[in-house]
Design a protein around this motif. Structure first.
Motif, PDB file in Angstrom:
ATOM      1  N   LEU A   2      37.806  -8.078 -45.405  1.00  0.00           N
ATOM      2  CA  LEU A   2      39.225  -8.202 -45.993  1.00  0.00           C
ATOM      3  C   LEU A   2      39.624  -7.061 -46.693  1.00  0.00           C
ATOM      4  N   SER A   3      40.682  -6.406 -46.405  1.00  0.00           N
ATOM      5  CA  SER A   3      41.029  -5.288 -47.077  1.00  0.00           C
ATOM      6  C   SER A   3      41.794  -5.504 -48.428  1.00  0.00           C
ATOM      7  N   GLN A   4      41.774  -4.416 -49.112  1.00  0.00           N
ATOM      8  CA  GLN A   4      42.936  -4.465 -50.334  1.00  0.00           C
ATOM      9  C   GLN A   4      44.180  -4.389 -50.011  1.00  0.00           C
ATOM     10  N   ASN A   5      45.031  -5.449 -50.575  1.00  0.00           N
ATOM     11  CA  ASN A   5      46.728  -5.578 -50.259  1.00  0.00           C
ATOM     12  C   ASN A   5      47.220  -4.100 -50.418  1.00  0.00           C
ATOM     13  N   TYR A   6      48.389  -3.711 -49.656  1.00  0.00           N
ATOM     14  CA  TYR A   6      49.086  -2.532 -49.954  1.00  0.00           C
ATOM     15  C   TYR A   6      50.596  -2.860 -50.032  1.00  0.00           C
ATOM     16  N   PRO A   7      51.093  -2.390 -50.877  1.00  0.00           N
ATOM     17  CA  PRO A   7      50.759  -1.862 -52.147  1.00  0.00           C
ATOM     18  C   PRO A   7      50.289  -2.813 -53.107  1.00  0.00           C
ATOM     19  N   ASN A  11      56.238  -5.539 -54.899  1.00  0.00           N
ATOM     20  CA  ASN A  11      57.337  -6.039 -55.501  1.00  0.00           C
ATOM     21  C   ASN A  11      58.380  -6.130 -54.449  1.00  0.00           C
ATOM     22  N   PRO A  12      58.734  -7.342 -53.737  1.00  0.00           N
ATOM     23  CA  PRO A  12      58.128  -8.235 -53.686  1.00  0.00           C
ATOM     24  C   PRO A  12      57.251  -8.628 -52.392  1.00  0.00           C
ATOM     25  N   THR A  13      57.176  -7.687 -51.415  1.00  0.00           N
ATOM     26  CA  THR A  13      56.217  -7.646 -50.396  1.00  0.00           C
ATOM     27  C   THR A  13      54.919  -6.915 -50.500  1.00  0.00           C
ATOM     28  N   THR A  14      53.935  -7.451 -49.765  1.00  0.00           N
ATOM     29  CA  THR A  14      52.783  -6.597 -49.696  1.00  0.00           C
ATOM     30  C   THR A  14      52.170  -6.984 -48.127  1.00  0.00           C
ATOM     31  N   LYS A  15      51.359  -6.054 -47.675  1.00  0.00           N
ATOM     32  CA  LYS A  15      50.567  -6.163 -46.680  1.00  0.00           C
ATOM     33  C   LYS A  15      49.357  -6.426 -46.826  1.00  0.00           C
ATOM     34  N   ILE A  16      48.490  -7.311 -46.015  1.00  0.00           N
ATOM     35  CA  ILE A  16      47.246  -7.704 -46.051  1.00  0.00           C
ATOM     36  C   ILE A  16      46.512  -7.589 -44.629  1.00  0.00           C
ATOM     37  N   ARG A  17      45.475  -6.748 -44.678  1.00  0.00           N
ATOM     38  CA  ARG A  17      44.800  -6.497 -43.490  1.00  0.00           C
ATOM     39  C   ARG A  17      43.524  -6.961 -43.681  1.00  0.00           C
ATOM     40  N   PHE A  18      42.828  -7.658 -42.377  1.00  0.00           N
ATOM     41  CA  PHE A  18      41.668  -8.028 -42.230  1.00  0.00           C
ATOM     42  C   PHE A  18      41.164  -8.057 -40.814  1.00  0.00           C
ATOM     43  N   SER A  19      39.919  -7.759 -40.700  1.00  0.00           N
ATOM     44  CA  SER A  19      39.111  -7.524 -39.345  1.00  0.00           C
ATOM     45  C   SER A  19      38.394  -8.937 -39.053  1.00  0.00           C
ATOM     46  N   SER A  79      31.187 -19.316 -41.835  1.00  0.00           N
ATOM     47  CA  SER A  79      30.489 -19.377 -43.357  1.00  0.00           C
ATOM     48  C   SER A  79      30.860 -18.156 -44.144  1.00  0.00           C
ATOM     49  N   PHE A  80      31.852 -17.177 -43.499  1.00  0.00           N
ATOM     50  CA  PHE A  80      32.340 -16.221 -44.396  1.00  0.00           C
ATOM     51  C   PHE A  80      33.512 -16.342 -45.227  1.00  0.00           C
ATOM     52  N   THR A  81      33.363 -15.917 -46.268  1.00  0.00           N
ATOM     53  CA  THR A  81      34.662 -16.044 -47.432  1.00  0.00           C
ATOM     54  C   THR A  81      34.538 -14.806 -48.131  1.00  0.00           C
ATOM     55  N   GLU A  82      35.888 -14.159 -48.323  1.00  0.00           N
ATOM     56  CA  GLU A  82      36.048 -13.183 -49.320  1.00  0.00           C
ATOM     57  C   GLU A  82      37.408 -13.274 -49.875  1.00  0.00           C
ATOM     58  N   THR A  83      37.288 -12.985 -51.148  1.00  0.00           N
ATOM     59  CA  THR A  83      38.585 -13.153 -52.128  1.00  0.00           C
ATOM     60  C   THR A  83      38.910 -11.798 -52.613  1.00  0.00           C
ATOM     61  N   LYS A  84      40.407 -11.458 -52.651  1.00  0.00           N
ATOM     62  CA  LYS A  84      40.544 -10.147 -53.403  1.00  0.00           C
ATOM     63  C   LYS A  84      41.707 -10.773 -54.355  1.00  0.00           C
ATOM     64  N   ARG A  85      42.004  -9.668 -55.264  1.00  0.00           N
ATOM     65  CA  ARG A  85      43.078  -9.884 -56.424  1.00  0.00           C
ATOM     66  C   ARG A  85      44.267  -8.866 -56.174  1.00  0.00           C
ATOM     67  N   MET A  86      45.442  -9.381 -56.357  1.00  0.00           N
ATOM     68  CA  MET A  86      46.526  -8.413 -56.127  1.00  0.00           C
ATOM     69  C   MET A  86      47.755  -9.093 -57.329  1.00  0.00           C
ATOM     70  N   LEU A  87      48.385  -8.049 -57.752  1.00  0.00           N
ATOM     71  CA  LEU A  87      49.294  -8.061 -58.931  1.00  0.00           C
ATOM     72  C   LEU A  87      50.751  -7.993 -58.434  1.00  0.00           C
TER      73      LEU A  87
END
Length: 90
Positions: A2-7, A11-19, A79-87
């Motif tokens: 799981l990648s960090q969201n960008y940007p 405000n108000p949209t963001t992109k989340i990438r994952f593999s 069995s994989f879980t990953e969490t990230k934070r966004m503002l």
């Protein structure tokens, strides 16, 4: 993964990438769940809830209906879980 969201902050949209890596035990893809939670841990929105083949994916989240603040997004498969934070700042 799981990648960090960008940007971030956004405000108000963001992109989340994952593999998704291939799993020799599952044919036809793994069930992938990508969910967004608020600071209190309440589920805000489900962005992905389907079987996906191995590869890299990108999801846009439009948070215009939600207040400014800290949100968490969690990728879960098998069995994989990953969490990230966004503002989000309006």
């Amino acid at each position: 993964s799981l990648s960090q969201n960008y940007p971030n902050p956004f405000n108000p949209t963001t992109k989340i990438r994952f593999s998704i890596m291939s799993s020799p035990l599952v044919l036809g893809g793994d069930l992938i769940q990508l969910k967004v939670y608020d600071l209190m841990g309440r589920e805000v929105e489900t962005l992905v809830n389907e079987k996906l083949s191995p590869g890299t994916y990108s999801v846009d989240w439009n948070a215009s209906a939600y207040p400014s603040g800290v949100y968490f997004y969690r990728l879960q498969t098998g069995s994989f879980t990953e969490t990230k934070r966004m503002l989000m700042i309006k």
